[in-house]
Design a protein around this motif. Sequence first.
Motif, PDB file in Angstrom:
ATOM      1  N   ASP A  88      53.571  36.965 -71.787  1.00 36.30           N
ATOM      2  CA  ASP A  88      52.295  37.319 -72.402  1.00 36.30           C
ATOM      3  C   ASP A  88      52.413  38.753 -72.908  1.00 36.30           C
ATOM      4  N   ILE A 126      46.077  39.989 -78.398  1.00 35.42           N
ATOM      5  CA  ILE A 126      47.081  39.565 -77.412  1.00 35.42           C
ATOM      6  C   ILE A 126      47.903  38.427 -78.020  1.00 35.42           C
ATOM      7  N   THR A 148      50.212  34.975 -76.498  1.00 34.55           N
ATOM      8  CA  THR A 148      50.683  34.196 -75.346  1.00 34.55           C
ATOM      9  C   THR A 148      51.877  33.364 -75.811  1.00 34.55           C
ATOM     10  N   GLU A 164      53.850  26.516 -72.889  1.00 33.08           N
ATOM     11  CA  GLU A 164      53.109  26.649 -71.631  1.00 33.08           C
ATOM     12  C   GLU A 164      53.575  25.532 -70.685  1.00 33.08           C
ATOM     13  N   ARG A 170      43.848  30.972 -69.308  1.00 36.27           N
ATOM     14  CA  ARG A 170      44.960  31.174 -68.379  1.00 36.27           C
ATOM     15  C   ARG A 170      45.330  32.660 -68.318  1.00 36.27           C
ATOM     16  N   TYR A 171      45.346  33.310 -69.459  1.00 38.11           N
ATOM     17  CA  TYR A 171      45.689  34.732 -69.545  1.00 38.11           C
ATOM     18  C   TYR A 171      44.690  35.583 -68.767  1.00 38.11           C
ATOM     19  N   GLN A 206      45.190  35.051 -65.044  1.00 38.48           N
ATOM     20  CA  GLN A 206      46.466  35.586 -64.577  1.00 38.48           C
ATOM     21  C   GLN A 206      46.486  37.115 -64.592  1.00 38.48           C
ATOM     22  N   HIS A 207      45.790  37.717 -65.554  1.00 34.05           N
ATOM     23  CA  HIS A 207      45.837  39.173 -65.700  1.00 34.05           C
ATOM     24  C   HIS A 207      44.514  39.835 -65.333  1.00 34.05           C
ATOM     25  N   GLN A 239      43.356  36.717 -81.125  1.00 32.46           N
ATOM     26  CA  GLN A 239      44.681  36.113 -81.041  1.00 32.46           C
ATOM     27  C   GLN A 239      44.896  35.308 -82.326  1.00 32.46           C
TER      28      GLN A 239
END
Lengths: 467, 467
Positions: free
Chosen positions: A13, B41, B43, B47, B113-114, B117-118, B130
């Motif tokens: 990412d 961002i 990704t 995936e 998901r990003y 996760q972050h 994006q």
Amino acid sequence: MAQKPSIPKGTRDFGQQEMAERNYIFDTIRSVFKTYGYQQIETPSIENLSTLLGKYGDEGDKLLFRILNSGDAFSGIDYGQYRLEGDSYNSKALSLKVCEKGLRYDLTVPFARYVVQHQNEISFPFKRFQIQPVWRADRPQKGRYREFYQCDVDVIGSRSQVNELELVQMVDRVFSLLGIRVLIKINNRKVLTGFAEICGFPDRVVDITVAIDKLDKIGLEKVEEEMMEKGLTAEAVAVLRPILQLTGSTEEKLALMRGIMNGGSPSGIVSETGMKGLDELEELFGLIGAAGISHPVEIDLSLARGLNYYTGAIFEVKALDFPIGSICGGGRYDNLTGIFGLPDMSGVGISFGADRIYDVLKGLDKFPADLSRSTRVLFAVMGKEELRYSLSPAKALREAGISVEVFPDAGKLKKQFDYATKKNIPFISINGSEEIAAGTLNFKNLQTGEQKAFSKEDLDGILAFLA
Amino acid sequence: MAQKPSIPKGTRDFGQQEMAERNYIFDTIRSVFKTYGYQQIETPSIENLSTLLGKYGDEGDKLLFRILNSGDAFSGIDYGQYRLEGDSYNSKALSLKVCEKGLRYDLTVPFARYVVQHQNEISFPFKRFQIQPVWRADRPQKGRYREFYQCDVDVIGSRSQVNELELVQMVDRVFSLLGIRVLIKINNRKVLTGFAEICGFPDRVVDITVAIDKLDKIGLEKVEEEMMEKGLTAEAVAVLRPILQLTGSTEEKLALMRGIMNGGSPSGIVSETGMKGLDELEELFGLIGAAGISHPVEIDLSLARGLNYYTGAIFEVKALDFPIGSICGGGRYDNLTGIFGLPDMSGVGISFGADRIYDVLKGLDKFPADLSRSTRVLFAVMGKEELRYSLSPAKALREAGISVEVFPDAGKLKKQFDYATKKNIPFISINGSEEIAAGTLNFKNLQTGEQKAFSKEDLDGILAFLA
């Protein structure tokens, strides 16, 4: 039960900061390509496997990401036929039954495919660049990713050394703009062929090049031993000795090699190919001298990049102040498009290693300081009226190109200040009933603490304060 | 035998012209996103299938491109177990055995998901955009591709209608900059829920919305008939009648709906959810009025986009002068990240349909005229000396940001003029022994025929001539 989110090994990412840094690299490279008249193209991520297979050797074929056919991919197959023993199956053959497409492995083969497919729309010489991700099912490790960007520039349809010159000039300019000191190393495949020919072992180009490459590490004596272990005769080694001991300026090196290549070695053999390679090197260095280059450029006979497909110039670029492999490389190829039915198209290109360039810029702390900043002003708002009051100046500033945020949840200021701090926003504007009544706007520089009020209409004054 | 090169159905090559046009769209959108403080961002394209499966319904699962596991993917499987009958196998189950990864299907699920996760690195509200390709194994047809770019902007972690406002403002600004006249249509899922509640059929939101959508085409009577065929009672239809006949300004519409929703319909039912939706619409339109918008914005109760996941505002943008579906759309969702373990995160976002915007700009001939131009000057060269003479001015012009080509194969001028014409290069510079002796450079405007000589050092004069 919620899934713990993760991404596949070898993928990444990119957040705001990394995106800004990566875009800085790509934008710099792109701007240079454009000033040389190179045209950007993009090809699909997905290519037919028939386009990709067999182009990267057996190892490459294994590293292709294959895409399962959609629909009922697994029916109509006699699995027994593919059984090897026990529950072991011929995966290579089966994958061809269920996969017709694969992910782009590099930008070179799609470029060749593109040139052939669109040859009637293209003006040759065709100068193109392409910045897109590629995918390889390699074992992930530090610095090696399964998805990564390539950044390729090629010109096809011209044999002139002016093309090689332009590539060197673009490399020179890109790294000047990025502030990375580099050494540009140039070799020529025909010269390597020539050495192999004059020493009587025309099929040993790779062995000879690898041996030359070890010279710095193990010394002349050991290199000669190694060449003899690999089957070269003492006579052959004697022919190569002056090449291994080559020193001096580029002109001196070229003159010395020319003498050896032209029958002056103990073998007395003349290599026409080698002489052609020296002509190319001489012309290229002449052009480089005429054009003027900021970074050092030198002949490096040990450059062994792409010996299987390069036919002329071979390039490699090293960062002088940071220990990392090559950050850029390429060469000339004479028959890239032949496999797709368009023979005799000579081309030359280089590829910029974006990930390594990123590491060098990080390591040397050479990224511009203001890349990380996005928002310039935050309108902090305590209530609905203040919020509405901020909408019109926010709009005006945005249309003037300033990045502005209006904090969406009116309320306590501490949270809004924290947000500005975390996001590295340099200016804040807080306006209460007093400012609203007076029709003014209050701006504060969060770094210096300086604060100033402006009339709502004084856009120029505000822009100057925020500059 | 050479392969005839081709690309998979539903994928595209983009040449220079299309790239310039597409980049113009993306750059415009990106520049607007940035002035609102949204952060870019990216990704990974690939995936884990566990991230993607089940997020797009059964149909979506079928449209995922799956990536074959690398290595010996087909061994260790008892194929007999997956046999249905004859040579027909359970492809769905088998694909899960041999594929663990898939290609990104949209930008929304990877964004969720990003965020999860972050979450510890992110400052909320998190404003991100994006712009990346997505892949769908759809049947290719005109205007529908298997690989296409999405261009999403979302803010997550704030329930404020200021976020909705910003999305509307960004849409407004993007289409002003692109020169496309649009109608921005807004609906609210809670209002639709409210209608279903007050007519006594709370689970019939979709049927009611679809019926409203047909009003223009088939008229009130037929719509009411259809609703009754679908099982709504005459009483329910009577409750909905004033909504179907809704006219007037946004304020009037809101007032009328508020009366009905607040117990004023024949059923007398009050819908709290519906009232909340009307509050949201009213607040949003109030903010839109305060901010000022160039394009018309209206309530459209028939907007049925994303009824399965949107929980508040629903947006759709139509081009007014070109017959094409929605060119932009989105809405608010309340639990996007829940599936990945982060509950109660409300977000709102929109997606710009790059391919359709492209078609509108093409159809209306609204692309700027100079996009197709890349190279500004061609140095045509007759011999080696002339070539070398051109290198230094070419370099100086490039460093001044001008796109310059030096024709690499010195020789006949006709070929070089043809090249300039084909590539739409507006200026040519031809310098022979006379110019070299005098230290001058000769430039010709190929459109006007105007020709002028400059001293080699007069960069400013040359730049002015080429401007």
